[in-house]
Design a protein around this motif. Sequence first.
Motif, short mmCIF file in Angstrom:
data_model
loop_
_atom_site.label_atom_id
_atom_site.label_comp_id
_atom_site.label_asym_id
_atom_site.label_seq_id
_atom_site.Cartn_x
_atom_site.Cartn_y
_atom_site.Cartn_z
N ASP A 123 1.96 -2.76 8.32
CA ASP A 123 0.92 -3.68 8.79
C ASP A 123 1.19 -5.12 8.38
O ASP A 123 0.35 -6.00 8.60
N GLY A 124 2.33 -5.38 7.76
CA GLY A 124 2.69 -6.74 7.38
C GLY A 124 2.35 -7.09 5.95
O GLY A 124 2.75 -8.15 5.45
N ARG A 125 1.60 -6.21 5.26
CA ARG A 125 1.29 -6.47 3.86
C ARG A 125 2.42 -5.96 2.96
O ARG A 125 3.39 -5.39 3.44
N ALA A 126 2.28 -6.17 1.66
CA ALA A 126 3.28 -5.69 0.71
C ALA A 126 2.58 -5.09 -0.49
O ALA A 126 1.58 -5.63 -0.99
N GLY A 127 3.08 -3.96 -0.96
CA GLY A 127 2.50 -3.30 -2.12
C GLY A 127 3.22 -3.66 -3.39
O GLY A 127 4.39 -4.06 -3.38
N ALA A 193 -11.39 4.65 3.33
CA ALA A 193 -10.47 4.08 4.31
C ALA A 193 -9.63 2.97 3.69
O ALA A 193 -8.42 2.84 3.98
N GLY A 194 -10.25 2.15 2.82
CA GLY A 194 -9.53 1.07 2.17
C GLY A 194 -8.40 1.56 1.30
O GLY A 194 -7.31 0.96 1.26
N TYR A 195 -8.62 2.66 0.58
CA TYR A 195 -7.56 3.23 -0.25
C TYR A 195 -6.50 3.90 0.61
O TYR A 195 -5.31 3.90 0.27
N ALA A 196 -6.92 4.49 1.73
CA ALA A 196 -5.96 5.18 2.61
C ALA A 196 -4.95 4.20 3.21
O ALA A 196 -3.80 4.56 3.47
N VAL A 197 -5.38 2.95 3.45
CA VAL A 197 -4.46 1.95 4.03
C VAL A 197 -4.04 0.91 3.00
O VAL A 197 -3.49 -0.13 3.36
N HIS A 198 -4.28 1.17 1.73
CA HIS A 198 -3.97 0.19 0.70
C HIS A 198 -2.47 -0.08 0.64
O HIS A 198 -1.66 0.85 0.79
#
Length: 514
Positions: A123-127, A193-198
């Motif tokens: 999604d363009g983010r980085a962990g 949902a927030g944790y699922a796509v974190h």
Amino acid sequence: MILDFPADAPLIRLHPDDNVAVARAALDPAAAAGLPLDFSVRDRIAQGHKMALTAIAPGEPVVKYGQVIGVASRPIARGEHVHTQNLAMADFALEHAFCAGARPTDFVPEAQRATFLGFPRPDGRAGTRNYLAVISSVNCSATVAKAVAARFAGRRGLDAFPNVDGIIPLTHGGGCAINTEAEGYLYLTRVLAGYAVHPNVGAVLMIGLGCETNQIHLLLKRHGLVEGDALRSLTIQGTGGTRASIAAGVAAVEAMLPALDAVRRVPCPAAHLTLALECGGSDGYSGISANPALGHAADLLVRNGGTAVLAETPEIYGAEHLLTRRAATPAVAEKLLARIDWWRDYAARGRAELNNNPSFGNKAGGLTTILEKSLGAVAKGGGTRLNAVYEYAEPITERGFVFMDTPGYDPVAVTGQVAGGCNVVAFTTGRGSVSGFKPAPTLKLATNSAMFARMSEDMDIDCGTIVDGRETVAEVGERIFRAVLDTASGRPSLSETFDYGDNEFVPWQVGAVM
């Protein structure tokens, strides 16, 4: 903030208008030599507690940080200990100058901005970490979810997957007997949902019982999520019971591990960092050392394109005018005040009030009223403009300094911030909070050096050097910022070193449970 007594003086005054000062070390009437004022200490004053610099008559305001923190409940003499015995909470009309202090951000030139080594996501983010999460939809499936994750505890079975940070169970006490149109259900599904796509979670297994109100397929649909190779689900009833579900869950995890391990750390701009600003177990030094130092680090992150997220609405109460002054637009300021109004109503419904005193540990550390605690807590937000206000666990999309509406209870607050997208947590503490908050690495910032030394296995950064004059707020803030970048790049926080942080996932339960 002004530390206008010398570094070797036993008192700290934070603003020229203050009529109280904070003790750097315990003060005793029998050994008060060296005070920078011409009077004696009247009482024994513990480290971090307040002493009156002038006589204060009953009903007159007590001032710290240049702001009113309460009124004298009886006559207070010069040199007297100021605390619960003579300082009371009072209502004051706050002056809101919307947007008056909101200035454009002084961004670091793009070519010079900080970077870290992160995990890129589709999604363009980085962990900052690379976890697989086993999420229960309801308390009834929590045992199975924990059992699946336990099969991989201590990295059992993960030797072949060195880029996977672990398998974490995310379980909770709700998920059924709630109205699907109520706030509590919305908050819970936002969190899950927030944790699922974190960005720190690269794969997810959701486990339900099967008959619960919080149906997995409805949760996914509500938040625009679709099952696939990295997001799988099962129900215990549909799979054939607990043992069959544990076996199926373990198999699903094992099937997702190779693709999860294939992700590698790459250089990422600091704009991909979203930092949760949190405090807990506060003391009289929190607003003097760790909180303003963290605020300085937050400003550095914002100047480098990143995001800093302040929270805990009940613990900005009485200091909200400092935030509305920095609001980017009047609409942002109004939204913050609307959340304060919501809290007034919420507290009244629960036969409580926002004008509450701090906790037992806060009082023992020198904090007397919620106004005093809030004024110190707001310092974590630094000085850049406030760009947005979010409700609990809403996805954070605006960069810069933002606010999220949460309770003051630390695990619930940080759960909301992480659900919103925070991929690093900075947690200031004066008494010694030890939370870990997987999947987000958590840095613990000690407000005083004595506690830092006493709890050296849990505290990552000593901010007490500000109190004794060894470092400035800016110097410690720079250290914190560098520690955030190093931690985001993979350096373990102390809680991660000991594999702590599995039990701090606490979604906010609001409303009737039927």
